[in-house]
Structures are given as C-alpha cells and as structure tokens.
Design a protein around this motif. Structure first.
Motif, PDB file in Angstrom:
ATOM      1  N   GLU A  59      -9.938  -5.857   1.307  1.00  0.00           N
ATOM      2  CA  GLU A  59      -8.991  -5.489   0.778  1.00  0.00           C
ATOM      3  C   GLU A  59      -8.191  -6.528  -0.171  1.00  0.00           C
ATOM      4  O   GLU A  59      -7.741  -7.673   0.599  1.00  0.00           O
ATOM      5  CB  GLU A  59      -8.034  -4.712   1.551  1.00  0.00           C
ATOM      6  CG  GLU A  59      -6.798  -3.941   0.795  1.00  0.00           C
ATOM      7  CD  GLU A  59      -5.782  -3.237   1.901  1.00  0.00           C
ATOM      8  OE1 GLU A  59      -4.653  -3.736   1.909  1.00  0.00           O
ATOM      9  OE2 GLU A  59      -6.387  -2.248   2.330  1.00  0.00           O
ATOM     10  N   THR A  61      -4.872  -7.056  -3.084  1.00  0.00           N
ATOM     11  CA  THR A  61      -3.813  -6.530  -3.856  1.00  0.00           C
ATOM     12  C   THR A  61      -4.191  -6.654  -5.352  1.00  0.00           C
ATOM     13  O   THR A  61      -4.429  -7.688  -5.721  1.00  0.00           O
ATOM     14  CB  THR A  61      -2.477  -7.088  -3.515  1.00  0.00           C
ATOM     15  OG1 THR A  61      -2.242  -6.876  -2.016  1.00  0.00           O
ATOM     16  CG2 THR A  61      -1.243  -6.210  -4.419  1.00  0.00           C
ATOM     17  N   ARG A  64       0.344  -2.922  -8.614  1.00  0.00           N
ATOM     18  CA  ARG A  64       1.194  -2.031  -7.580  1.00  0.00           C
ATOM     19  C   ARG A  64       0.207  -1.278  -6.653  1.00  0.00           C
ATOM     20  O   ARG A  64       0.775  -0.316  -5.628  1.00  0.00           O
ATOM     21  CB  ARG A  64       1.895  -1.284  -8.252  1.00  0.00           C
ATOM     22  CG  ARG A  64       3.120  -1.742  -9.093  1.00  0.00           C
ATOM     23  CD  ARG A  64       3.472  -1.080 -10.107  1.00  0.00           C
ATOM     24  NE  ARG A  64       2.553  -0.511 -11.098  1.00  0.00           N
ATOM     25  CZ  ARG A  64       2.960   0.397 -12.048  1.00  0.00           C
ATOM     26  NH1 ARG A  64       4.084   1.025 -11.727  1.00  0.00           N
ATOM     27  NH2 ARG A  64       2.155   0.790 -12.948  1.00  0.00           N
ATOM     28  N   GLY A  65      -1.112  -1.696  -6.294  1.00  0.00           N
ATOM     29  CA  GLY A  65      -1.819  -1.101  -5.451  1.00  0.00           C
ATOM     30  C   GLY A  65      -2.822  -1.969  -4.785  1.00  0.00           C
ATOM     31  O   GLY A  65      -2.937  -3.278  -4.716  1.00  0.00           O
ATOM     32  N   THR A  66      -3.897  -1.472  -4.184  1.00  0.00           N
ATOM     33  CA  THR A  66      -4.918  -2.224  -3.366  1.00  0.00           C
ATOM     34  C   THR A  66      -6.388  -1.715  -3.913  1.00  0.00           C
ATOM     35  O   THR A  66      -6.372  -0.567  -4.357  1.00  0.00           O
ATOM     36  CB  THR A  66      -5.038  -2.086  -1.913  1.00  0.00           C
ATOM     37  OG1 THR A  66      -5.298  -0.987  -1.511  1.00  0.00           O
ATOM     38  CG2 THR A  66      -3.449  -2.624  -1.568  1.00  0.00           C
ATOM     39  N   GLU A 177      -3.516   9.894  -3.299  1.00  0.00           N
ATOM     40  CA  GLU A 177      -2.844   8.548  -2.761  1.00  0.00           C
ATOM     41  C   GLU A 177      -4.123   7.462  -2.642  1.00  0.00           C
ATOM     42  O   GLU A 177      -3.796   6.354  -2.575  1.00  0.00           O
ATOM     43  CB  GLU A 177      -2.381   9.086  -1.189  1.00  0.00           C
ATOM     44  CG  GLU A 177      -1.024   9.588  -1.445  1.00  0.00           C
ATOM     45  CD  GLU A 177      -0.777  10.165   0.156  1.00  0.00           C
ATOM     46  OE1 GLU A 177      -1.500   9.740   0.915  1.00  0.00           O
ATOM     47  OE2 GLU A 177       0.405  10.831   0.344  1.00  0.00           O
ATOM     48  N   VAL A 178      -5.052   8.010  -2.725  1.00  0.00           N
ATOM     49  CA  VAL A 178      -6.194   7.166  -2.438  1.00  0.00           C
ATOM     50  C   VAL A 178      -7.693   7.773  -3.269  1.00  0.00           C
ATOM     51  O   VAL A 178      -7.732   8.980  -3.357  1.00  0.00           O
ATOM     52  CB  VAL A 178      -6.776   6.739  -0.879  1.00  0.00           C
ATOM     53  CG1 VAL A 178      -7.172   8.531  -0.520  1.00  0.00           C
ATOM     54  CG2 VAL A 178      -7.943   6.129  -0.708  1.00  0.00           C
ATOM     55  N   ILE A 201      -9.331   2.659  -3.842  1.00  0.00           N
ATOM     56  CA  ILE A 201      -8.169   2.225  -4.796  1.00  0.00           C
ATOM     57  C   ILE A 201      -6.963   3.361  -3.986  1.00  0.00           C
ATOM     58  O   ILE A 201      -7.125   4.193  -3.779  1.00  0.00           O
ATOM     59  CB  ILE A 201      -8.533   2.676  -6.173  1.00  0.00           C
ATOM     60  CG1 ILE A 201      -9.765   1.751  -6.731  1.00  0.00           C
ATOM     61  CG2 ILE A 201      -7.315   2.420  -7.093  1.00  0.00           C
ATOM     62  CD1 ILE A 201     -10.169   2.352  -8.139  1.00  0.00           C
ATOM     63  N   THR A 202      -5.929   2.420  -4.052  1.00  0.00           N
ATOM     64  CA  THR A 202      -4.467   2.922  -4.089  1.00  0.00           C
ATOM     65  C   THR A 202      -3.696   2.437  -4.916  1.00  0.00           C
ATOM     66  O   THR A 202      -3.689   1.508  -5.793  1.00  0.00           O
ATOM     67  CB  THR A 202      -3.955   2.661  -2.699  1.00  0.00           C
ATOM     68  OG1 THR A 202      -3.670   1.121  -2.463  1.00  0.00           O
ATOM     69  CG2 THR A 202      -5.119   2.880  -1.473  1.00  0.00           C
ATOM     70  N   GLY A 203      -2.726   3.316  -5.117  1.00  0.00           N
ATOM     71  CA  GLY A 203      -1.720   2.865  -6.209  1.00  0.00           C
ATOM     72  C   GLY A 203      -1.779   3.589  -7.312  1.00  0.00           C
ATOM     73  O   GLY A 203      -2.382   4.637  -7.379  1.00  0.00           O
ATOM     74  N   GLU A 241      -1.837   1.615 -14.354  1.00  0.00           N
ATOM     75  CA  GLU A 241      -1.833   0.186 -13.882  1.00  0.00           C
ATOM     76  C   GLU A 241      -2.923  -0.693 -14.830  1.00  0.00           C
ATOM     77  O   GLU A 241      -3.902  -0.613 -15.440  1.00  0.00           O
ATOM     78  CB  GLU A 241      -2.739   0.301 -12.546  1.00  0.00           C
ATOM     79  CG  GLU A 241      -3.025  -0.939 -11.977  1.00  0.00           C
ATOM     80  CD  GLU A 241      -1.634  -1.761 -11.713  1.00  0.00           C
ATOM     81  OE1 GLU A 241      -1.636  -2.817 -12.622  1.00  0.00           O
ATOM     82  OE2 GLU A 241      -0.865  -1.536 -11.053  1.00  0.00           O
TER      83      GLU A 241
END
Length: 422
Positions: A59, A61, A64-66, A177-178, A201-203, A241
């Motif tokens: 993981e 960053t 603003r997400g991962t 969210e994911v 992916i998140t964010g 993003e």
C-alpha cells in the motif's frame, strides 16, 4: 472466340486461381492454429502448477488516497470478499470471466447476501467469456441487478464494428469508498496458479472508477435489461485525483485512449520502460516507439509468459522479437506459470495497471480499462514487483533467437498474416 472473349476467359481463370490460392493459404493458417491449440491442450493435461515468486500486497499513499498492489490472487480475493461482505449501500461488480467453481460460488453468495441485507448490487459479466459456465450458475436472485453482455451484440447491424468488442474489464466498487481494478478474473485457478496484477484504490480516485462502471451500465441497460430500466446515477460529487486517471476503451463510441496513453508515456521516457504483458502482439508503430526509446538509451524491458494459455498468440507475438532484440530491447520470459498482468512502469514516476493487453483486440476492439498513476512511491512499488518477477524469468538473447530451428521459423511465417486479427 473473339479476342475480348479470350481475354475475359483468361482473366476469369486467373481470378479463380488467385481465390483458390488465398483460400488454401488461409486454410493452412487455420489448420496450423487449430493443430497447435489441440496439441498444447493435450500437453497441458494433468500438468501440476508450479510455485512462483510473488510480492505481498503493498500500500502506498497517492494524493488524497491509497493504492494497494496485488500479485497473488488469494490475497486479492480475500480483500475483495471482505469489502463485499462489509458493504452497506452499494456494490458495483464487473468481470470478464466468472467461473462457476468454488471461488466463483463464494463471490456469487457474497453478492447475493449483500442484496438480501438491502445493499444495491449491480453486476456485469461477459456472455461469450462464460459460455462454458453451467447455466444454473448464471441464475441470480431477483435482488441483484445483473447485466449479461451478450455473445453477439450487433443485431441486424452486422457490418457495424462498434458492436463487436467484448467486455474485458474487471471492476469492483464498494460504497464509494474502495475500488478494485486490474487483470484478475474470478476463478479458483487464478487464486494460486496465475501471476497477475490488480490494485485497490481508496480516496477520490474511486469516484472515477465508479463513473466507468456507470457509463457502461447506462450505455447498455435498455437493450440488455428492459427499456424502462432507470440509469445508474452517480450520487457522489465529482472529485478528481490529479495523480490518478482512468483510461477506457469504448468501441461503441469509437474511443480507444489506452494505446495513446502507452505511446505518450514511452515517447517521454528517459530512463526505463518496463512492460509486463500476457499477450504481446503490438502494431508496427508501437514496436517502433519501443525501438526508438531503446535507441536513445532507455532501458526497455518486456516481460512475457514463456508459454501462455493461448499458444497461437505466443507464436504470433514472436514475429517482432527479431527487430526488438536487434534494437536493444530486452525480452524476459516467465517460467512455469501464466503471467496475465497488463502493467508498465516508466522513469520511476509513471505506472499503469489494467485489463488491456498490447494487441489489436484490446487496443482497438474490447471494452477495457487501465489506471494511470503518476507517483514516485507507486512506481517504486511496481519496479519492485517487476524485479521479483525477473527472478523467475529467462532472458531471450539475440543469439538464442537467431539459432531457432526451421520448424519454428516456418510456423512463425505461416501464422504471421493472422497478426492483425489478434
């Protein structure tokens, strides 16, 4: 017989000879392709899979997400099922192959259970890719909204090439969210026997992945479900993003940006271009771009399966090996397992993970999706994955390639004209 009649007769004879010659050549090509496929299938019988090196989920960053990378199917499926089981509002699930085996049943049960507890579940799968799946498996509870992309989608407009692409995408989005995207289909063999790459992916990037699913659903919902089917609305506000972009091939709209994404990134390369591909059948312009990069001192490496699950594609892909090796491009072949990944990393800052192979079917035919990520930490993770894969590869040298026997040269020459079809 008049002179004009004799000329017409001679022309007709020449045309008949030409037609017969072309049909004979095509017949030989098809016969050879079928023979290779049958022989390869026979050889694969009872062959036990061998272990191969993998990297644990990583993981990083990004903005603003991962972004989390997966190279072992079981790790990916555990996290996908956990996301489905924890869903509260909505699940969007799309896959090319969905086997009716143990793992496929687990996914079906998890999606059905989510629908039972009130989660809005949308599912898309490709009909052609799942022809061999038992019909009983493809019966879903009424709580799930399921769109089966048809085997034949052109109707009476058989001449319209926009309706012939397969839905080759693999997407999962849960609760805004994911999101998950990459090369993995759903099936038990892929959990431990295939080397593939997927990412979580998140964010804000999740919104764009959801939009990709919704656009496909809305494009086909009326014809595949019912005319009154309401569109899938995007309730989340648009959040971009800047370090993550999704590129989608949409044959219905004649949009094919993934090829351009690759070419632009390779043309900008100054240090390294590392590609991993399951089926590598590029067009000549793509090959020239790789050769040009190698010519200006870029470390260009292509990692392919030594033997894929499509033997004909393997033979056809070799048609470019000679000029690539001569230009300085290095070719590595993965041993003892199928590499199904469609990834690249360039110059320690640019990476892509997706569903598109570098071949005509993906670049100019199918519905595909690749995520483009511009981030040094992500590129470092992708380089680590590539380096681990190299430990299970044998490099193809120019000397080895030039010393191949006449049988291989003959097979490559006969199958070469089929390249534009794949």
């Amino acid at each position: 017989m008049t002179r004009r009649a004799r000329e017409r007769s001679t022309t007709d004879q020449l045309l008949r000879v030409l037609r017969r010659t072309l049909l004979t050549i095509f017949g030989v090509q098809v016969l050879l392709a079928v023979t290779l496929t049958l022989v390869d299938s026979y050889r694969r019988r009872n062959r036990k899979p061998k272990p191969f090196p993998t990297t644990a989920p990583m993981e990083v960053t990004v903005g603003r997400g991962t972004v989390t990378t997966y190279t072992f199917g079981q790790d990916l499926y555990d996290d996908m099922l956990a996301a489905i089981e924890g869903a509260r509002r909505q699940i969007l699930f799309e896959t090319y192959i969905w086997k009716g085996d143990e793992l496929g049943i687990r996914f079906k049960a998890a999606l059905a259970a989510a629908a039972d507890r009130g989660v809005d579940v949308h599912v898309i799968y490709d009909g052609f890719a799942n022809l061999v799946v038992p019909p009983t498996f493809k019966r879903f509870p009424p709580g799930m909204k399921v769109l089966r992309y048809p085997v034949y989608n052109a109707g009476w407009r058989f001449f319209d090439l926009r309706h012939y692409g397969r839905d080759h995408r693999k997407i999962l989005v849960v609760d805004d969210e994911v999101g998950f995207v990459g090369g993995y289909n759903v099936g038990t063999p892929y959990a431990t026997e295939w080397r593939d790459t997927h990412c979580r992916i998140t964010g804000p990037g999740v919104w764009d992945l959801k939009r990709a699913f919704a656009d496909f659903w809305n494009l086909h919902r009326r014809k595949r479900l019912r005319p009154s089917e309401r569109p899938l609305l995007l309730e989340t506000a648009s959040q971009w993003e800047p370090q993550i972009r999704f590129h989608r091939n949409v044959p219905r709209l004649w949009m094919f940006p993934i090829r351009s994404m690759y070419l632009e990134a390779i043309n900008r390369a100054t240090s390294n271009v590392w590609l991993t591909q399951a089926y590598f059948i590029p067009d000549q312009d793509f090959v020239d771009t790789l050769k040009d990069a190698a010519g200006r001192g870029v470390d260009v490496r292509i990692l392919l399966p030594r033997k894929s699950n499509h033997i004909v594609a393997d033979w056809i892909s070799r048609g470019y090996f000679g000029q690539l090796l001569e230009s300085g491009v290095r070719i590595f072949r993965f041993r003892d397992a199928m590499v199904h990944a469609k990834t690249a990393t360039i110059d320690g800052s640019w990476s892509t993970i997706g569903t598109a192979n570098i071949d005509r079917l993906s670049m100019q035919g199918n519905y595909e999706i690749n995520v483009e990520i511009i981030d040094e930490s992500m590129a470092k993770a992708m380089e680590k994955i590539f380096e681990v894969d190299l430990t299970n590869c044998a490099e193809l040298t120019a000397a080895e390639w030039e010393s191949r026997d006449i049988y291989r040269r003959f097979t490559e020459a006969v199958l070469n004209p089929l390249r534009p079809l794949l």
